[in-house]
Design an enzyme around this catalytic site. Sequence first.
Site, PDB file in Angstrom:
ATOM      1  N   GLY A   1       0.929  -1.253  -0.101  1.00  0.00           N
ATOM      2  CA  GLY A   1      -0.059  -0.190   0.071  1.00  0.00           C
ATOM      3  C   GLY A   1       0.929   1.123   0.052  1.00  0.00           C
ATOM      4  O   GLY A   1       0.101   2.518   0.090  1.00  0.00           O
TER       5      GLY A   1
ATOM      6  N   TYR B   1      -2.860  -4.486 -11.098  1.00  0.00           N
ATOM      7  CA  TYR B   1      -2.401  -4.908 -12.373  1.00  0.00           C
ATOM      8  C   TYR B   1      -2.971  -4.138 -13.597  1.00  0.00           C
ATOM      9  O   TYR B   1      -2.670  -3.890 -14.666  1.00  0.00           O
ATOM     10  CB  TYR B   1      -2.520  -6.405 -12.373  1.00  0.00           C
ATOM     11  CG  TYR B   1      -1.964  -7.196 -11.318  1.00  0.00           C
ATOM     12  CD1 TYR B   1      -0.646  -6.879 -10.847  1.00  0.00           C
ATOM     13  CD2 TYR B   1      -2.400  -8.425 -10.835  1.00  0.00           C
ATOM     14  CE1 TYR B   1       0.009  -7.575  -9.790  1.00  0.00           C
ATOM     15  CE2 TYR B   1      -1.570  -9.049  -9.688  1.00  0.00           C
ATOM     16  CZ  TYR B   1      -0.367  -8.748  -9.214  1.00  0.00           C
ATOM     17  OH  TYR B   1       0.306  -9.077  -8.440  1.00  0.00           O
TER      18      TYR B   1
ATOM     19  N   LYS C   1      -4.413  -1.133 -13.458  1.00  0.00           N
ATOM     20  CA  LYS C   1      -3.875   0.188 -13.454  1.00  0.00           C
ATOM     21  C   LYS C   1      -2.525   0.306 -14.388  1.00  0.00           C
ATOM     22  O   LYS C   1      -2.265   1.127 -15.047  1.00  0.00           O
ATOM     23  CB  LYS C   1      -3.768   0.553 -11.840  1.00  0.00           C
ATOM     24  CG  LYS C   1      -2.895   2.146 -11.951  1.00  0.00           C
ATOM     25  CD  LYS C   1      -2.816   2.541 -10.301  1.00  0.00           C
ATOM     26  CE  LYS C   1      -2.641   3.969 -10.303  1.00  0.00           C
ATOM     27  NZ  LYS C   1      -2.147   4.390  -8.985  1.00  0.00           N
TER      28      LYS C   1
END
Length: 119
Positions: A44, A83, A85
């Site tokens: 993140g 993925y 993106k």
Amino acid sequence: MNDDLILGIETNEQVLVGWVFLQDIDYAHGRASIGILLSSEARGQGYGQIAMEQMIDLGFKQLRLNKIYLTTRGLNERAIALYKKIGFVTEGILRNHAYVEGKYVDTYFMGILSSEWNR
């Protein structure tokens, strides 16, 4: 002949937080599978996207691959979003393909072509 390429992922402070790899590199067919492993603390924070993009760039520009692909479990929505993106396309879904924590889950097969990579 198939080969693997594994690179470490480091923070700016040179702390190892994971690995990104191309495996089953098949030069005859111009393809390889990509994968990533990140420590839970590093997730993140953008390391995964940067590492994946750098490895994809290396695969297409230096290794001259035509296709890079991956598989991921359908319940890993965060990974699938990343993925997509980056530019991966879902090419197929293997229904009830894995047994995880007492239930069957789908496996997504995703790929990106060198002609789709514009970085």
